[in-house]
Design an enzyme around this catalytic site. Structure first.
Site, short mmCIF file in Angstrom:
data_model
loop_
_atom_site.label_atom_id
_atom_site.label_comp_id
_atom_site.label_asym_id
_atom_site.label_seq_id
_atom_site.Cartn_x
_atom_site.Cartn_y
_atom_site.Cartn_z
N MET A 30 0.82 -1.17 -0.03
CA MET A 30 0.02 0.04 0.11
C MET A 30 0.85 1.34 0.12
O MET A 30 0.33 2.26 0.35
CB MET A 30 -1.00 -0.07 1.21
CG MET A 30 -2.00 -1.14 1.15
SD MET A 30 -3.33 -0.96 2.09
CE MET A 30 -2.89 -0.75 3.68
N HIS A 34 9.18 1.23 3.71
CA HIS A 34 10.00 1.27 4.56
C HIS A 34 10.95 0.02 4.37
O HIS A 34 10.82 -0.88 3.38
CB HIS A 34 9.55 1.19 5.68
CG HIS A 34 8.50 0.38 6.15
ND1 HIS A 34 8.71 -1.10 6.33
CD2 HIS A 34 7.00 0.60 6.41
CE1 HIS A 34 7.56 -1.66 6.57
NE2 HIS A 34 6.55 -0.80 6.62
N HIS A 37 9.35 -3.63 3.65
CA HIS A 37 8.91 -3.67 2.34
C HIS A 37 9.96 -4.28 1.47
O HIS A 37 10.00 -4.82 0.69
CB HIS A 37 8.12 -2.46 1.56
CG HIS A 37 6.76 -1.91 2.36
ND1 HIS A 37 6.73 -0.90 3.14
CD2 HIS A 37 5.77 -2.42 2.37
CE1 HIS A 37 5.50 -0.72 3.54
NE2 HIS A 37 4.68 -1.77 3.22
N GLY A 147 5.06 -10.35 4.09
CA GLY A 147 5.54 -10.19 5.19
C GLY A 147 4.85 -10.95 6.43
O GLY A 147 3.62 -10.83 6.50
N GLN A 153 -2.53 -12.34 7.40
CA GLN A 153 -2.98 -12.30 5.80
C GLN A 153 -2.23 -13.19 5.30
O GLN A 153 -2.60 -13.60 4.00
CB GLN A 153 -2.30 -10.58 5.75
CG GLN A 153 -2.18 -10.61 4.15
CD GLN A 153 -1.92 -8.97 3.76
OE1 GLN A 153 -2.69 -8.23 3.80
NE2 GLN A 153 -0.79 -8.70 3.69
N SER A 186 3.91 1.44 7.95
CA SER A 186 3.70 2.78 7.41
C SER A 186 3.01 3.41 8.49
O SER A 186 2.91 4.65 8.52
CB SER A 186 2.85 2.54 6.21
OG SER A 186 3.53 1.57 5.08
P1 AMP Z 1 1.34 -2.79 3.50
O1 AMP Z 1 1.94 -2.00 2.55
O2 AMP Z 1 1.28 -2.69 4.83
O3 AMP Z 1 0.13 -3.52 3.00
O4 AMP Z 1 2.51 -4.23 3.35
C1 AMP Z 1 2.89 -4.58 2.32
C2 AMP Z 1 3.59 -6.06 2.64
O5 AMP Z 1 4.83 -5.62 3.15
C3 AMP Z 1 2.90 -6.88 3.51
O6 AMP Z 1 2.97 -8.45 2.79
C4 AMP Z 1 3.54 -6.63 4.74
O7 AMP Z 1 3.21 -7.99 5.56
C5 AMP Z 1 4.69 -6.65 4.32
N1 AMP Z 1 5.45 -5.61 5.61
C6 AMP Z 1 5.00 -4.54 6.20
N2 AMP Z 1 5.73 -4.23 7.26
C7 AMP Z 1 6.74 -5.23 7.35
C8 AMP Z 1 7.93 -5.38 8.11
N3 AMP Z 1 8.14 -4.61 9.21
N4 AMP Z 1 8.62 -6.76 8.11
C9 AMP Z 1 8.39 -7.18 6.95
N5 AMP Z 1 7.20 -7.26 6.16
C10 AMP Z 1 6.27 -6.18 6.22
#
Ligand code: AMP
Length: 283
Positions: A30, A34, A37, A147, A153, A186
């Site tokens: 999304m 960081h 990601h 992640g 999820q 995020s």
């Molecule tokens: P999001 O942008 O929050 O939807 O996350 C996108 C992907 O990045 C998802 O598969 C999350 O699980 C992964 N992700 C987010 N934060 C972390 C983190 N701190 N460590 C590892 N993967 C992450």
């Protein structure tokens, strides 16, 4: 590295790669990227000839009182991070590109979404499964990277990909943390300096729970109570849930045995933070 905004462009680019016999990895996000990601993107780059990253704040996975409008967005910054990680394409569609008028189809799971965040955010996983179905059909990757930060999820994605026969390998990646233990997110940008300090209580509480299990505690209730007690030592924390479930079907367990997921959701002020660990117990 290219940034495109339409489904047609993604399809054309991926088709050309396929013609050359290249493999494709995919990292759905999304945005407001960081190091967490980045670890997924780096893994995809190392395992595939080409990597696609989607940056899309998916409106249908947010409940009415959630943070859709204020969710942080910065495509310029994201582009720099994706470029530095070595990926090849960002797909950044408008909501209208993904959800044209009369969009009326959805993908839902049961069982794996009954508990944890599925219970607290009723529309969330339907929205996640629906957008991922679309993204998988648009990108048609060989592998997709998720992640463990969002452990439920990951279990949900593995389940619907198996149930609906997507020919995509789903790869889970470890949680990336700040130096003090807070899982990168995020949503951490919402925290005031005082809340940011308080948020370290999530990883502290989980550490306590993990130590109890490593020292032989097998009663899930006792571990849950111990974690909850640590969380409430922080005045800014309000517990949403503390749960222990099996890591495949995401069902609560009484006895800690096999691969379990210890997951928490905690409000720090008005920001909802999640964290977890997975542990395998074979005794
Ligand atoms: P999001 O942008 O929050 O939807 O996350 C996108 C992907 O990045 C998802 O598969 C999350 O699980 C992964 N992700 C987010 N934060 C972390 C983190 N701190 N460590 C590892 N993967 C992450």
């Amino acid at each position: 590295m290219k940034v495109v905004h339409t489904i047609k462009e993604v399809r054309e680019i991926v088709k050309a790669w396929r013609k050359e016999g290249l493999s494709v990895g995919f990292v759905p996000t999304m945005g407001y990227l960081h190091e967490g990601h980045k670890s997924l993107i780096t893994k995809s780059v190392s395992e595939n000839d080409r990597t696609v990253v989607s940056v899309f704040v998916n409106p249908i996975q947010f409940g009415v009182n959630e943070d859709l409008a204020k969710y942080p967005r910065d495509l310029k910054r994201d582009t720099l991070l994706v470029t530095s990680a070595g990926a090849d394409l960002i797909f950044n569609p408008e909501p209208s590109e993904m959800y044209p008028a009369h969009f009326t189809t959805s993908v839902n799971t049961t069982e794996v979404t009954e508990h944890l965040c599925g219970a607290r955010r009723p529309v969330h996983f339907g929205g996640v499964c629906t957008v991922l179905t679309k993204l998988f059909n648009i990108v048609m990757p060989d592998r997709a990277y998720f992640g463990q930060k969002d452990a439920q999820q990951l279990a949900v994605v593995k389940r619907f990909v198996r149930d609906l026969n997507f020919d995509i390998e789903i790869i889970g990646c470890p949680i990336v943390r700040e130096d003090d233990g807070l899982a990168k997110s995020s949503r951490n940008t919402y925290l005031s300096p005082e809340e940011r300090k308080a948020a370290v209580i999530l990883s502290k509480a989980l550490k306590e729970g993990k130590e109890l299990i490593l020292n032989g505690e097998r009663n899930a209730r006792k571990v849950i109570d111990a974690i909850t007690k640590v969380l409430y030592t922080e005045p800014l924390a309000k517990v949403d849930y503390v749960s222990i479930v099996d890591n495949t079907n995401i069902q609560p367990v009484d006895v800690i045995k096999g691969e379990v997921l210890v997951a928490i959701a905690v409000y720090i002020g008005t920001t909802r933070e999640i964290d977890n660990f997975i542990i395998e117990v074979n005794d």
